[in-house]
Design a protein around this motif. Structure first.
Motif, PDB file in Angstrom:
ATOM      1  N   LYS A  52       0.821  -1.213   0.000  1.00  9.90           N
ATOM      2  CA  LYS A  52       0.000   0.000   0.000  1.00  9.90           C
ATOM      3  C   LYS A  52       0.859   1.270   0.000  1.00  9.90           C
ATOM      4  N   GLY A  53       2.184   1.115   0.013  1.00 11.74           N
ATOM      5  CA  GLY A  53       3.061   2.274  -0.070  1.00 11.74           C
ATOM      6  C   GLY A  53       3.666   2.745   1.244  1.00 11.74           C
ATOM      7  N   VAL A  54       3.450   2.013   2.317  1.00  9.79           N
ATOM      8  CA  VAL A  54       4.054   2.378   3.608  1.00  9.79           C
ATOM      9  C   VAL A  54       5.507   1.906   3.587  1.00  9.79           C
ATOM     10  N   SER A  55       6.419   2.799   3.953  1.00 10.68           N
ATOM     11  CA  SER A  55       7.841   2.451   3.898  1.00 10.68           C
ATOM     12  C   SER A  55       8.250   1.566   5.073  1.00 10.68           C
ATOM     13  N   GLU A  56       9.303   0.793   4.851  1.00  9.75           N
ATOM     14  CA  GLU A  56       9.826  -0.042   5.935  1.00  9.75           C
ATOM     15  C   GLU A  56      10.324   0.810   7.089  1.00  9.75           C
ATOM     16  N   GLU A  57      10.844   1.986   6.799  1.00 12.44           N
ATOM     17  CA  GLU A  57      11.309   2.900   7.852  1.00 12.44           C
ATOM     18  C   GLU A  57      10.158   3.276   8.789  1.00 12.44           C
ATOM     19  N   VAL A  58       8.996   3.567   8.225  1.00  8.29           N
ATOM     20  CA  VAL A  58       7.819   3.898   9.030  1.00  8.29           C
ATOM     21  C   VAL A  58       7.353   2.665   9.807  1.00  8.29           C
ATOM     22  N   LEU A  59       7.372   1.505   9.165  1.00  5.05           N
ATOM     23  CA  LEU A  59       6.952   0.272   9.836  1.00  5.05           C
ATOM     24  C   LEU A  59       7.853  -0.061  11.021  1.00  5.05           C
ATOM     25  N   ASN A  60       9.120   0.313  10.935  1.00 10.98           N
ATOM     26  CA  ASN A  60      10.047   0.040  12.037  1.00 10.98           C
ATOM     27  C   ASN A  60       9.705   0.824  13.303  1.00 10.98           C
TER      28      ASN A  60
END
Length: 166
Positions: free
Chosen positions: A109-117
């Motif tokens: 959906k476009g959420v970055s891995e950095e944000v997920l971390n």
């Protein structure tokens, strides 16, 4: 903000209210929001969108969001909008496998891995808890560690470090 009023979510909400936090409840199952045990928590919403409409100027910089929803489909649907608000803490309940599945879908959906971390999942401190009440304590302990900018380290270890300084 507790999203999901199942067994664990309900206990998180009650414990958060007990320790003096302002608590908002969200669940699309009205019958769970109408639980008499939750009567001390007046702010209840069926959806995240209802909450956003009721509190358009809510300060998310000091908001702790706990997702204890019944499915990762709900998490996948609601997390992108919540992440845009940049809350102080966002935690998602579930197994490691459920979280990996959720991450894959959020990346699509476009959420970055950095944000997920920045998301705490699986949620809570490792206490080998089994009951909803114990799991709620581990979640609130993690939230307090973030709130108070604490390591969450055992105080016994702190005492021993002081003794070895001299």
């Amino acid at each position: 903000l507790v999203h999901g009023m199942g067994h664990v979510g309900k206990q998180v909400a009650l414990l958060a209210k007990w320790i003096g936090l302002e608590v908002f409840l969200i669940d699309d199952r009205k019958e769970l929001l109408d639980d008499p045990d939750l009567e001390r928590i007046p702010d209840r919403f069926l959806t995240i969108q209802e909450f956003m409409q009721a509190y358009p100027k809510h300060d998310f910089n000091n908001t702790f969001i706990v997702l204890t929803t019944r499915s990762n489909e709900i998490d996948i649907r609601d997390l992108p909008g919540l992440l845009e608000k940049k809350p102080k803490y966002i935690g998602v309940i579930g197994s490691k496998r459920r979280w990996l599945t959720t991450c894959d879908a959020l990346i699509e959906k476009g959420v970055s891995e950095e944000v997920l971390n920045n998301i705490y999942s699986p949620i809570g401190l490792e206490l080998k808890s089994e009951t909803p009440e114990e799991i709620a304590i581990s979640i609130l302990a993690e939230i307090l560690a973030v709130k108070n900018n604490s390591s969450g380290e055992n105080m016994r270890n702190f005492r021993r470090k002081i003794k070895n300084v001299g």
